[in-house]
Enzyme design. Structure first.
Site, short mmCIF file in Angstrom:
data_model
loop_
_atom_site.label_atom_id
_atom_site.label_comp_id
_atom_site.label_asym_id
_atom_site.label_seq_id
_atom_site.Cartn_x
_atom_site.Cartn_y
_atom_site.Cartn_z
N SER A 1 39.40 67.63 35.84
CA SER A 1 40.35 66.51 35.85
C SER A 1 41.39 66.67 34.76
O SER A 1 42.59 66.43 34.97
CB SER A 1 39.60 65.19 35.69
OG SER A 1 38.82 64.90 36.82
N ASP A 2 40.96 67.09 33.58
CA ASP A 2 41.90 67.35 32.49
C ASP A 2 42.90 68.44 32.88
O ASP A 2 44.12 68.27 32.74
CB ASP A 2 41.15 67.80 31.24
CG ASP A 2 40.58 66.64 30.45
OD1 ASP A 2 41.16 65.55 30.47
OD2 ASP A 2 39.54 66.83 29.80
N PHE A 3 42.39 69.56 33.34
CA PHE A 3 43.26 70.71 33.55
C PHE A 3 44.09 70.58 34.83
O PHE A 3 45.20 71.11 34.90
CB PHE A 3 42.45 72.00 33.54
CG PHE A 3 41.86 72.29 32.17
CD1 PHE A 3 42.43 71.78 31.02
CD2 PHE A 3 40.72 73.07 32.04
CE1 PHE A 3 41.90 72.03 29.77
CE2 PHE A 3 40.18 73.34 30.79
CZ PHE A 3 40.77 72.82 29.66
N GLY B 1 46.97 68.56 33.71
CA GLY B 1 47.88 69.40 32.92
C GLY B 1 48.71 70.32 33.78
O GLY B 1 49.90 70.53 33.53
N ASP C 1 37.72 63.23 31.08
CA ASP C 1 37.43 64.06 32.25
C ASP C 1 36.22 63.55 33.03
O ASP C 1 36.25 63.47 34.25
CB ASP C 1 37.22 65.50 31.81
CG ASP C 1 36.92 66.42 32.97
OD1 ASP C 1 37.87 66.87 33.63
OD2 ASP C 1 35.73 66.68 33.24
#
Length: 408
Positions: free
Chosen positions: A183-185, A188, A155
């Protein structure tokens, strides 16, 4: 804070709940840490059966604190409602079982470096020949092709590479990342959205019953949600800059210091600006040419803040928020997470849900935030222990293998 309890998901409770949109969909997840597991959790929340394939020592997120009697609550927050099987994919028998799980599923979800699944023998090319209807979703740092596809990322590096850190933090401070791993979520969320769209196309009979390979680069999804920043660059040729909590095009639209701390105002148009002046008793500012439009106020927002904060010093955050709310001006205290979780609206939306860890400890989690027909989604909040479902899945696979051998 924690206590031992029996799992809250009884068979009677499961039988009473309403069917969820993705019930009947089977997902096999080869994911770790955040972006992929978050996508898998979203699919699980909406009813899909998600089987998480982990290495023998488990998803590395299982080691992240807080650890409650041996179980990570960080891991629990992203892996509720899933099944877990531990497989060493370098062993032929475990690889064969992993392939069988996928061939019996609708979706494969993975968030490894580009090429890693191919090297394991679980790549899209292997499956597309044997199950054309499979929806195969790959989440990676930079995507499956291109000059940076071989690079990994987390992230932090995605926020740095995609520009987020250049606009986060105070104007005269060092670059900062957003405190939430956006960035991760974001990746996702894009992955779950794309998977749902691909499944809808399959159900509608489109693309001749074919699934396909979905490529979700974290770099790209992070850049995509910066639409206001990229459009500013395209329109002006200038890079957006860090403004702290302030807005590049509106003011007053930021946090302000008051008698006992800070609060935020979002006066995004002239009507709200007039209301701010009425509440604060600063109507004289309406005649100041520097503040005659949202753009002018944004240009001179440092001066505007210097004029408003001495007024705000006369009362505390709660009082100012109450006054502005009564006048219809969007405002809020600067909550810590404990405050936000205790908010009356949080309770109304039923966001905080009980969670029972595999070790029997009762804790809590934030459930699915989306409501259907005015009701919260009834999700299974229990996370799996490592390889909790492995024995059952191995028995099922052994029986299938024996049946196929008997027919040959």
């Amino acid at each position: 804070m924690h206590e031992r309890t029996r799992p809250q998901q009884t068979e009677d409770a499961q039988a009473e709940r309403q069917p969820l949109p993705l019930e009947g969909i089977r997902v096999v997840e080869f994911c770790h840490v955040a972006a992929g597991p978050f996508c898998g959790m979203l699919l699980s929340d909406f009813g899909a059966q998600v089987t998480k394939v982990e290495p023998p020592d488990g998803d590395t997120l299982r080691q992240w604190p807080p650890i409650t009697e041996g179980f990570s609550e960080n891991f629990a927050s992203l892996n509720r409602g899933k099944r877990s099987v531990a497989l060493d994919l370098k062993r032929p028998e475990d690889l064969a079982m992993a392939r069988a799980l996928v061939l019996d599923a609708d979706v494969l979800l993975e968030n490894n470096r580009a090429g890693a699944m191919d090297r394991l023998g679980l790549g899209w090319e292997w499956f597309r020949q044997r199950k054309p209807s499979l929806v195969y979703c790959s989440v990676s740092a930079y995507g499956q092709s291109g000059p940076r596809a071989h690079e990994g990322g987390f992230d932090l590096t995605m926020q740095a590479a995609a520009g987020v850190m250049s606009v986060t933090g105070p104007a005269d401070g060092e670059p900062a990342k957003c405190g939430v791993p956006i960035s991760d979520f974001t990746a996702g969320l894009y992955a779950a959205y794309a998977i749902a769209a691909a499944l809808l196309r399959l159900r509608a009979g489109g693309a001749a019953g074919r699934g396909g390979h979905i490529d979700v680069p974290m770099f790209a999804t992070t850049l995509a949600v910066g639409a206001l920043q990229t459009s500013e660059y395209f329109g002006t040729g200038r890079n957006p800059r860090r403004l702290g909590s302030a807005h590049p095009r509106n003011a007053p639209y930021q946090s302000f210091r008051c008698a006992d701390g800070w609060f935020a105002i979002a006066a995004g148009n002239d009507r709200l600006w007039r209301s701010v002046c009425a509440v604060a008793g600063t109507q004289a500012l309406l005649e100041d040419a520097r503040f005659g439009s949202p753009s002018l106020r944004a240009t001179h927002q440092d001066a505007l803040r210097g004029l408003l904060e001495p007024v705000f010093a006369s009362a505390g955050a709660a009082e100012w928020v109450q006054r502005f709310a009564a006048a219809g001006v969007p405002s809020a205290p600067i909550n810590q997470y404990g405050d936000a979780l205790a908010d009356a609206q949080t309770a109304h939306l039923q966001l905080v849900q009980p969670m029972t860890l595999p070790n029997g400890v009762a804790t809590r989690t934030v459930g699915c935030p989306v409501r259907f027909d005015g009701a919260a989604l009834g999700v299974d909040t229990r996370p799996p222990a490592l390889d909790e479902h492995g024995a059952g899945l191995r028995r099922h696979w052994a029986m299938q293998t024996a049946s196929q051998d008997a027919l040959t």
